[in-house]
Design a protein around this motif. Structure first.
Motif, PDB file in Angstrom:
ATOM      1  N   VAL A 424      -6.301  -1.549 -15.836  1.00  0.00           N
ATOM      2  CA  VAL A 424      -6.761  -0.678 -14.764  1.00  0.00           C
ATOM      3  C   VAL A 424      -6.346   0.760 -15.064  1.00  0.00           C
ATOM      4  N   PRO A 425      -6.947   1.746 -14.403  1.00  0.00           N
ATOM      5  CA  PRO A 425      -6.484   3.131 -14.545  1.00  0.00           C
ATOM      6  C   PRO A 425      -5.063   3.297 -14.022  1.00  0.00           C
ATOM      7  N   LYS A 426      -4.339   4.243 -14.588  1.00  0.00           N
ATOM      8  CA  LYS A 426      -2.954   4.455 -14.174  1.00  0.00           C
ATOM      9  C   LYS A 426      -2.871   4.842 -12.704  1.00  0.00           C
ATOM     10  N   GLY A 427      -3.889   5.549 -12.207  1.00  0.00           N
ATOM     11  CA  GLY A 427      -3.892   5.929 -10.800  1.00  0.00           C
ATOM     12  C   GLY A 427      -4.055   4.775  -9.844  1.00  0.00           C
ATOM     13  N   ASN A 428      -4.494   3.615 -10.343  1.00  0.00           N
ATOM     14  CA  ASN A 428      -4.635   2.424  -9.515  1.00  0.00           C
ATOM     15  C   ASN A 428      -3.494   1.441  -9.686  1.00  0.00           C
ATOM     16  N   MET A 429      -2.432   1.834 -10.398  1.00  0.00           N
ATOM     17  CA  MET A 429      -1.289   0.962 -10.589  1.00  0.00           C
ATOM     18  C   MET A 429      -0.531   0.819  -9.271  1.00  0.00           C
ATOM     19  N   PRO A 430      -0.429  -0.394  -8.706  1.00  0.00           N
ATOM     20  CA  PRO A 430       0.263  -0.565  -7.421  1.00  0.00           C
ATOM     21  C   PRO A 430       1.772  -0.397  -7.571  1.00  0.00           C
ATOM     22  N   LYS A 431       2.403   0.123  -6.537  1.00  0.00           N
ATOM     23  CA  LYS A 431       3.846   0.348  -6.575  1.00  0.00           C
ATOM     24  C   LYS A 431       4.626  -0.960  -6.550  1.00  0.00           C
ATOM     25  N   GLN A 432       4.157  -1.920  -5.772  1.00  0.00           N
ATOM     26  CA  GLN A 432       4.877  -3.176  -5.622  1.00  0.00           C
ATOM     27  C   GLN A 432       4.415  -4.252  -6.605  1.00  0.00           C
ATOM     28  N   GLY A 433       3.301  -3.995  -7.297  1.00  0.00           N
ATOM     29  CA  GLY A 433       2.769  -5.019  -8.188  1.00  0.00           C
ATOM     30  C   GLY A 433       2.023  -6.087  -7.417  1.00  0.00           C
ATOM     31  N   VAL A 434       1.429  -7.020  -8.136  1.00  0.00           N
ATOM     32  CA  VAL A 434       0.691  -8.132  -7.530  1.00  0.00           C
ATOM     33  C   VAL A 434       1.228  -9.429  -8.110  1.00  0.00           C
ATOM     34  N   ALA A 435       1.583 -10.348  -7.257  1.00  0.00           N
ATOM     35  CA  ALA A 435       2.192 -11.606  -7.702  1.00  0.00           C
ATOM     36  C   ALA A 435       1.253 -12.378  -8.621  1.00  0.00           C
ATOM     37  N   GLY A 436       1.779 -12.795  -9.769  1.00  0.00           N
ATOM     38  CA  GLY A 436       1.015 -13.602 -10.712  1.00  0.00           C
ATOM     39  C   GLY A 436       0.067 -12.824 -11.586  1.00  0.00           C
ATOM     40  N   LEU A 437       0.087 -11.492 -11.499  1.00  0.00           N
ATOM     41  CA  LEU A 437      -0.860 -10.677 -12.255  1.00  0.00           C
ATOM     42  C   LEU A 437      -0.118  -9.647 -13.101  1.00  0.00           C
ATOM     43  N   THR A 438      -0.308  -9.707 -14.419  1.00  0.00           N
ATOM     44  CA  THR A 438       0.267  -8.711 -15.319  1.00  0.00           C
ATOM     45  C   THR A 438      -0.707  -7.554 -15.456  1.00  0.00           C
ATOM     46  N   ILE A 439      -0.270  -6.354 -15.066  1.00  0.00           N
ATOM     47  CA  ILE A 439      -1.168  -5.204 -14.982  1.00  0.00           C
ATOM     48  C   ILE A 439      -0.820  -4.207 -16.073  1.00  0.00           C
ATOM     49  N   ASN A 440      -1.824  -3.816 -16.857  1.00  0.00           N
ATOM     50  CA  ASN A 440      -1.674  -2.776 -17.862  1.00  0.00           C
ATOM     51  C   ASN A 440      -2.408  -1.531 -17.390  1.00  0.00           C
ATOM     52  N   ALA A 441      -1.650  -0.451 -17.167  1.00  0.00           N
ATOM     53  CA  ALA A 441      -2.244   0.800 -16.700  1.00  0.00           C
ATOM     54  C   ALA A 441      -2.493   1.718 -17.895  1.00  0.00           C
ATOM     55  N   VAL A 442      -3.704   2.294 -17.969  1.00  0.00           N
ATOM     56  CA  VAL A 442      -4.080   3.150 -19.090  1.00  0.00           C
ATOM     57  C   VAL A 442      -4.608   4.482 -18.564  1.00  0.00           C
ATOM     58  N   THR A 443      -4.475   5.507 -19.389  1.00  0.00           N
ATOM     59  CA  THR A 443      -4.980   6.834 -19.039  1.00  0.00           C
ATOM     60  C   THR A 443      -6.081   7.310 -19.976  1.00  0.00           C
ATOM     61  N   ARG A 444      -6.169   6.710 -21.168  1.00  0.00           N
ATOM     62  CA  ARG A 444      -7.169   7.101 -22.146  1.00  0.00           C
ATOM     63  C   ARG A 444      -7.918   5.879 -22.660  1.00  0.00           C
TER      64      ARG A 444
END
Length: 453
Positions: A424-444
């Motif tokens: 997902v975009p870095k601006g959509n990275m949640p502060k608390q995270g989402v249970a069971g989901l590994t999130i990679n935030a990218v800017t480019r």
């Protein structure tokens, strides 16, 4: 006898002209100007019949009552969602769609349910009462409380409404009814315009819910004058693909709810049935990972929907490589392929590129940009992506990944359906995270591509 005044009206934008022309000077459309013979004053005729209401008076805006009218729930959750929570008394709603999409079916299902609690009048101009009764019997609907009328004259319809006083009035369809004082055939610009004006005035004056069925042309737009869409309060379109039993109901205009709200139905043996979990029908059903297949999260109205996006990249055997999309904007694909070449060094100028959204979905927002490019790269390299991966994000011309609205809700929807990874975009990275989901935030863009290697 005085000769009636002749005007010329553009059927696309509703602009009026004193004489005929080949091209409309307002919307630049060709061969859309048709002759229009206005009838007698519609408002005066409405007042004569006793339903046009009182004369208008000036009021301070601060003195206007803000009490919301109680909505009428249809008993069909997806229809209520698209309409913004139910039917608003005094509103005029236009339901369009191709022949066979299920317009009459969903209205018959709705009115049969509402007739148990409300006074409903179902006016059919295209079918006989016996045909309507046969369809209701086939759908196993309760019909003992539903009032039906086979009539095409607007004057006769309104006279019946004055006697019956229905709370809900259905006209099937607006293209077949006519006003007797207008000298033209039903379905013409003048007839549709005057008929809709009289029926809408009746609905506003009496607080009746008016449901109009409208046909569409070959290009998918509503038949008749464009001004028809300006006169009503809500316009919804029932869409279907010829090879699918699923139907989507989309709000195009709504004064009482969100625009572009989406409802999903399945055409079953006994009519249209709500699809409680639309994401499930648009997800991939592959037994093993396939190159070019990726899941993205689109935002439709007020909810997220998971959709499988498929890409096919193949060597072009002609001088001009093809760029074809189904459900997405082809021009945007061409632009994104240029970004992929400039900022990621992936050249597709000698390749045919095909993009498809599974299930006949159509996405107008930019959140599918990143998923589109990753699917293209997967097909180009013939390397399948993780089936538990979902991707969304807007791609800019300089290669940056921009955030999209409602990122948290999109991630929650992905986690609910068992996805374990997300880009997902870095601006959509949640502060608390989402249970069971590994999130990679990218800017480019190159950062996103590096995650696939």
């Amino acid at each position: 006898m005085a000769k009636s005044k002749v005007q010329f009206v553009c059927t696309d934008c509703g602009a009026e002209f004193a004489k005929w022309a080949g091209q409309c000077s307002e919307c630049k459309a060709w061969n859309t100007i048709t002759e229009f013979r206005p009838g007698k004053a519609t408002v005066a005729q409405a007042r004569k019949q006793g339903f046009a209401g009182q004369l208008s008076t000036i009021a301070k805006l601060s003195d206007v009552s803000l009490d919301e009218k109680q909505r009428i729930h249809t008993g069909i959750g997806e229809l209520d969602r698209v309409l913004g929570g139910g039917l608003v008394p005094g509103s005029a709603i236009l339901i369009g769609g191709h022949p066979g999409a299920g317009k009459s079916t969903i209205l018959l299902q709705t009115t049969c349910k509402l007739a148990a609690e409300q006074s409903v009048l179902y006016v059919t101009g295209e079918e006989s009462l016996q045909q309507v009764a046969m369809r209701a019997k086939r759908l196993r609907l309760p019909t003992d409380q539903l009032n039906a009328l086979a009539e095409t004259s607007v004057e006769q319809i309104l006279q019946t409404c004055n006697d019956v006083q229905p709370k809900i009035l259905v006209i099937d369809s607006i293209q077949v009814v006519h006003v007797e004082t207008v000298e033209s055939a039903p379905g013409s610009v003048s007839q549709v315009r005057e008929s809709a004006a009289l029926l809408t005035q009746y609905a506003k004056a009496t607080g009746t819910v008016l449901l109009l069925v409208g046909h569409v042309t070959k290009d998918g737009s509503l038949a008749g004058p464009k001004v028809l869409e300006h006169m009503i309060d809500a316009s919804v379109m029932l869409e279907s693909s010829g090879d699918s039993r699923f139907r989507t109901l989309r709000a195009i205009k709504n004064r009482f709810g969100a625009v572009n709200e989406l409802g999903v139905f399945a055409m079953m043996e006994y009519g249209l049935k709500e699809v409680a979990n639309p994401s499930a029908i648009f997800l991939n059903q592959h037994e093993k990972p396939a190159p070019g297949s990726l899941v993205t999260v689109a935002w439709e109205g007020t909810r997220p929907i998971l959709i499988e996006l498929q890409a096919l990249v193949d060597e072009s055997h002609y001088g001009n490589p093809k760029r074809v999309t189904v459900g997405l904007d082809t021009n945007r694909l061409t632009m994104l392929l240029a970004v992929l070449n400039r900022h990621a060094g992936v050249f597709t100028g000698d390749q045919d590129v095909f993009i498809n959204l599974v299930g006949g979905m159509r996405v107008n927002e930019t959140s599918s940009d990143l998923a589109m490019l990753l699917a293209v790269l997967s097909s180009l390299r013939d390397k399948p992506l993780d089936q538990q991966l979902c991707v969304f994000g807007e791609v800019g011309l300089s290669g940056e990944i921009r955030p999209v609205p409602n990122g948290q809700e999109r991630l929650n929807e992905a986690a609910k359906h068992g996805f374990t990874h997300a880009i997902v975009p870095k601006g959509n990275m949640p502060k608390q995270g989402v249970a069971g989901l590994t999130i990679n935030a990218v800017t480019r863009l190159d950062e996103a591509l590096s995650l696939l290697r």
